[in-house]
Design a protein around this motif. Structure first.
Motif, short mmCIF file in Angstrom:
data_model
loop_
_atom_site.label_atom_id
_atom_site.label_comp_id
_atom_site.label_asym_id
_atom_site.label_seq_id
_atom_site.Cartn_x
_atom_site.Cartn_y
_atom_site.Cartn_z
N UNK A 29 0.85 -1.20 0.00
CA UNK A 29 0.00 0.00 0.00
C UNK A 29 0.88 1.25 0.00
N UNK A 30 1.91 1.24 0.85
CA UNK A 30 2.84 2.38 0.93
C UNK A 30 3.59 2.53 -0.39
N UNK A 31 4.00 1.39 -0.96
CA UNK A 31 4.75 1.40 -2.22
C UNK A 31 3.93 2.06 -3.32
N UNK A 32 2.65 1.74 -3.36
CA UNK A 32 1.78 2.30 -4.39
C UNK A 32 1.68 3.82 -4.21
N UNK A 33 1.58 4.24 -2.95
CA UNK A 33 1.48 5.67 -2.66
C UNK A 33 2.71 6.42 -3.16
N UNK A 34 3.88 5.79 -3.02
CA UNK A 34 5.13 6.46 -3.38
C UNK A 34 5.64 6.09 -4.77
N UNK A 35 4.90 5.24 -5.47
CA UNK A 35 5.30 4.88 -6.83
C UNK A 35 6.57 4.04 -6.91
N UNK A 36 6.78 3.17 -5.92
CA UNK A 36 7.92 2.25 -5.98
C UNK A 36 7.40 0.83 -5.74
N UNK A 37 8.29 -0.15 -5.73
CA UNK A 37 7.83 -1.53 -5.52
C UNK A 37 7.77 -1.85 -4.02
N UNK A 38 6.97 -2.86 -3.71
CA UNK A 38 6.85 -3.33 -2.33
C UNK A 38 8.22 -3.74 -1.79
N UNK A 39 8.98 -4.41 -2.64
CA UNK A 39 10.30 -4.89 -2.23
C UNK A 39 11.22 -3.71 -1.86
N UNK A 40 11.13 -2.64 -2.64
CA UNK A 40 11.96 -1.46 -2.36
C UNK A 40 11.60 -0.85 -1.00
N UNK A 41 10.29 -0.78 -0.71
CA UNK A 41 9.86 -0.23 0.58
C UNK A 41 10.40 -1.09 1.72
N UNK A 42 10.22 -2.41 1.60
CA UNK A 42 10.68 -3.32 2.66
C UNK A 42 12.19 -3.21 2.83
N UNK A 43 12.92 -3.24 1.72
CA UNK A 43 14.38 -3.18 1.81
C UNK A 43 14.86 -1.87 2.42
#
Lengths: 153, 168
Positions: A29-43
């Protein structure tokens, strides 16, 4: 030297302090908000945590609803401070312990399931150190606790 | 609302932090043995009724460059403390603001406001703002700077099953 933060890191630090999504895949959900991938947010968050910049992602509790706590202070003679500070910190109920620049030089938070348990920890510290513990439980909280606004220079 | 053993297990699990995995709530659900939807439903309910203030990242101020941590303590006239405490608690640079008991004559202060700054000068200019806001109601104050963090953990609580009430 101060660490430089990427734009994504800044946005995550500003945007993730509250309203963490109660969604099965919150990082997505956060990734979509910021226009990046889920994996990038987690990493990125995992890296910020590994660097000690984010302590954890978790629930910040309202005091005294799921237990009892107090702020305690002691005046410890300087030569005894390392030893007494370590003794205080060794109590599992002591969640925070700070040395402060003041006559009262040791400040710590005691949190336990019950008021009686908190009192017992204070009694133990007074008995074992022979020093008085100033007991300063919160009577009322005035801050909103919406997280901490960061100023990026 | 009365917290049951599952709520307490859930609080304890989230105090250690959500795991950095695509489905963090599922990981917690597995650990405490309830369905993932139940984890989210219960967290939502505790947020709604104020037992949980917020769910999110807890930043380390010091590592973010806020090297000066000043606990400002104020002796404020009792009848003014609630009104002024709310105003100070709403200032963006005050992370925590509490009313606590005085212990005269050693400790005359009844209002605590935690201020973070990049250095002591920044903390002092923020504390001056608090002093202006308090005006005549403040009879005295001190700033206690932290010199060393000796211990800092999330809440580690073994819940004894005592009842908790919530008016929401």
């Amino acid at each position: 030297m101060e660490r430089q933060f990427s734009d994504l890191e800044k946005r995550l630090l500003d945007g993730c302090q509250r309203d963490f999504p109660l969604h099965p895949r919150p990082f997505a959900v956060i990734a979509e908000r910021f226009g990046v991938t889920e994996e990038t947010v987690i990493d990125t968050l995992a890296e910020l945590q590994a660097a000690g910049i984010v302590g954890r992602i978790g629930a910040v509790l309202e005091p005294h609803t799921a237990g009892y706590s107090t702020l305690a202070a002691m005046q410890v003679p300087a030569p005894l401070l390392p030893q007494i500070a370590a003794f205080v910190s060794a109590h599992p109920e002591v969640t925070h312990n700070y040395e402060r620049e003041h006559r009262l030089n040791l400040w710590f938070v005691i949190a336990a399931p019950s008021r009686a348990r908190v009192a017992a920890v204070i009694a133990d510290i007074e008995y074992r150190t022979g020093l008085a513990v100033l007991d300063l439980p919160l009577l009322e909280a005035f801050h909103l606790d919406l997280g901490f606004p960061l100023q990026w220079n | 609302m009365i917290l049951d053993a599952i709520d307490r297990a859930l609080i304890a699990a989230t105090q250690e932090g959500l795991p950095f995995r695509p489905r963090p709530y599922a990981a917690i659900a597995e650990r405490i043995g309830i369905p993932e939807t139940e984890v989210r439903r219960r967290l939502g309910r505790m947020l709604e009724c104020g037992i949980i203030r917020r769910i999110g990242a807890v930043p380390n101020h010091y590592r973010l460059g806020y090297r000066a941590n000043g606990m400002s303590v104020w002796d404020v006239a009792d009848e003014e403390t609630d009104r002024l405490g709310r105003e100070i608690g709403a200032l963006p640079f005050v992370s925590h603001c509490y009313r606590r008991p005085r212990h005269p004559p050693d400790w005359p202060y009844n209002l605590f406001a935690m201020v973070h700054g990049r250095d002591r000068a920044e903390v002092e200019s923020k504390v001056a703002e608090i002093a202006r806001l308090l005006g005549e109601a403040a009879r005295g104050y001190e700033i206690l700077y932290s010199l060393r963090i000796l211990k800092k953990t999330g809440l580690r609580t073994r819940f004894a099953g005592e009842k908790t009430s919530c008016s929401a």
